[in-house]
Design a protein around this motif. Structure first.
Motif, PDB file in Angstrom:
ATOM      1  N   VAL A 145      66.423  44.713  38.490  1.00 37.88           N
ATOM      2  CA  VAL A 145      66.861  45.323  36.840  1.00 37.88           C
ATOM      3  C   VAL A 145      67.775  46.091  36.185  1.00 37.88           C
ATOM      4  O   VAL A 145      67.773  45.655  34.945  1.00 37.88           O
ATOM      5  N   GLY A 146      68.110  46.541  37.066  1.00 32.99           N
ATOM      6  CA  GLY A 146      68.944  47.415  36.364  1.00 32.99           C
ATOM      7  C   GLY A 146      68.640  48.468  35.836  1.00 32.99           C
ATOM      8  O   GLY A 146      67.506  48.536  35.575  1.00 32.99           O
ATOM      9  N   PHE A 147      69.517  49.708  35.581  1.00 34.07           N
ATOM     10  CA  PHE A 147      68.996  50.735  35.145  1.00 34.07           C
ATOM     11  C   PHE A 147      69.121  51.313  33.372  1.00 34.07           C
ATOM     12  O   PHE A 147      68.506  51.643  33.004  1.00 34.07           O
ATOM     13  N   GLU A 148      69.379  50.284  32.911  1.00 35.74           N
ATOM     14  CA  GLU A 148      69.069  50.185  31.641  1.00 35.74           C
ATOM     15  C   GLU A 148      67.589  49.696  31.042  1.00 35.74           C
ATOM     16  O   GLU A 148      66.669  50.620  30.959  1.00 35.74           O
ATOM     17  N   LEU A 176      65.060  50.130  33.824  1.00 34.96           N
ATOM     18  CA  LEU A 176      64.287  50.390  34.281  1.00 34.96           C
ATOM     19  C   LEU A 176      63.967  52.045  33.375  1.00 34.96           C
ATOM     20  O   LEU A 176      62.951  52.245  33.489  1.00 34.96           O
ATOM     21  N   ALA A 177      65.184  52.622  32.629  1.00 39.36           N
ATOM     22  CA  ALA A 177      65.599  54.044  31.598  1.00 39.36           C
ATOM     23  C   ALA A 177      64.052  52.632  30.844  1.00 39.36           C
ATOM     24  O   ALA A 177      63.585  54.272  30.828  1.00 39.36           O
ATOM     25  N   GLN A 178      64.445  51.669  29.666  1.00 40.88           N
ATOM     26  CA  GLN A 178      63.185  51.528  29.298  1.00 40.88           C
ATOM     27  C   GLN A 178      61.772  51.006  29.340  1.00 40.88           C
ATOM     28  O   GLN A 178      60.924  51.620  29.327  1.00 40.88           O
ATOM     29  N   GLU A 179      61.441  50.820  31.287  1.00 38.51           N
ATOM     30  CA  GLU A 179      60.492  51.105  31.389  1.00 38.51           C
ATOM     31  C   GLU A 179      59.915  52.145  31.535  1.00 38.51           C
ATOM     32  O   GLU A 179      58.080  52.220  31.499  1.00 38.51           O
ATOM     33  N   VAL A 180      60.526  52.659  32.347  1.00 44.30           N
ATOM     34  CA  VAL A 180      60.034  54.690  32.519  1.00 44.30           C
ATOM     35  C   VAL A 180      59.938  55.760  32.032  1.00 44.30           C
ATOM     36  O   VAL A 180      59.563  56.554  31.522  1.00 44.30           O
ATOM     37  N   GLN A 181      61.122  54.850  30.351  1.00 45.29           N
ATOM     38  CA  GLN A 181      61.222  55.481  29.348  1.00 45.29           C
ATOM     39  C   GLN A 181      61.764  57.019  29.439  1.00 45.29           C
ATOM     40  O   GLN A 181      62.061  58.423  29.738  1.00 45.29           O
ATOM     41  N   LYS A 182      63.216  56.907  30.463  1.00 41.81           N
ATOM     42  CA  LYS A 182      63.792  58.031  30.922  1.00 41.81           C
ATOM     43  C   LYS A 182      65.234  57.817  30.325  1.00 41.81           C
ATOM     44  O   LYS A 182      65.476  56.475  30.753  1.00 41.81           O
ATOM     45  N   PRO A 183      66.087  58.615  30.422  1.00 44.66           N
ATOM     46  CA  PRO A 183      67.547  58.231  29.815  1.00 44.66           C
ATOM     47  C   PRO A 183      68.397  57.916  31.609  1.00 44.66           C
ATOM     48  O   PRO A 183      67.882  58.039  32.284  1.00 44.66           O
ATOM     49  N   CYS A 184      69.013  56.411  30.909  1.00 42.80           N
ATOM     50  CA  CYS A 184      69.486  55.654  31.851  1.00 42.80           C
ATOM     51  C   CYS A 184      70.547  57.275  32.570  1.00 42.80           C
ATOM     52  O   CYS A 184      70.227  56.873  34.463  1.00 42.80           O
ATOM     53  N   LYS A 185      70.837  57.478  32.326  1.00 41.42           N
ATOM     54  CA  LYS A 185      71.978  58.714  32.990  1.00 41.42           C
ATOM     55  C   LYS A 185      71.154  59.753  33.913  1.00 41.42           C
ATOM     56  O   LYS A 185      71.788  60.707  35.268  1.00 41.42           O
ATOM     57  N   SER A 186      69.587  60.264  33.253  1.00 40.24           N
ATOM     58  CA  SER A 186      69.035  60.456  34.413  1.00 40.24           C
ATOM     59  C   SER A 186      68.579  60.268  35.602  1.00 40.24           C
ATOM     60  O   SER A 186      68.555  60.546  36.908  1.00 40.24           O
ATOM     61  N   LEU A 187      68.330  58.581  35.521  1.00 42.18           N
ATOM     62  CA  LEU A 187      67.433  57.886  36.723  1.00 42.18           C
ATOM     63  C   LEU A 187      69.196  57.706  37.956  1.00 42.18           C
ATOM     64  O   LEU A 187      68.835  57.531  39.159  1.00 42.18           O
ATOM     65  N   HIS A 188      70.313  57.504  37.336  1.00 42.22           N
ATOM     66  CA  HIS A 188      71.410  57.452  37.957  1.00 42.22           C
ATOM     67  C   HIS A 188      71.788  58.917  38.573  1.00 42.22           C
ATOM     68  O   HIS A 188      71.198  59.180  40.200  1.00 42.22           O
TER      69      HIS A 188
END
Length: 106
Positions: free
Chosen positions: A53-56, A58-70
């Motif tokens: 899915v990629g982090f971008e 994923l960030a949309q799906e889980v409603q979290k910033p991409c950097k935070s997920l990384h």
């Protein structure tokens, strides 16, 4: 140790060619998490996300910033159970799988 671009591309190509490999990565990440090896589980999950899915997205799906997920999926990251649940739910949806668990005596 940082992953090389070649390694990430190899995982991505393998996932594209072999959907069972993606399922195996998810399975391994879950098993490691449940066995207490969260550092390795997060790194495998990170590879799987990069290959699918990629982090971008994923960030949309889980409603979290991409950097935070990384950060939370780095070896030293400390994701909450709520965040891990959202990530695993997104990955299950993306891979079109259901996770079943069993408890057995050792």
């Amino acid at each position: 140790m940082a992953l090389t671009r070649d390694f990430k591309e190899t995982v991505k190509k393998r996932v594209e060619q072999d959907p069972d490999f993606a399922k195996a990565l998810l399975h391994e990440a879950i098993d490691l998490m449940l066995d207490g090896d969260s550092a390795t589980a997060k790194l495998i999950l990170r590879d799987l996300i990069n290959a699918t899915v990629g982090f971008e997205q994923l960030a949309q799906e889980v409603q979290k910033p991409c950097k935070s997920l990384h950060r939370m999926l780095s070896a030293s990251g400390n994701p909450t159970m709520e965040n891990l649940s959202a990530i695993f739910a997104t990955m299950k949806k993306a891979l079109r799988v259901r996770v079943e668990t069993t408890v057995t005596a050792v």
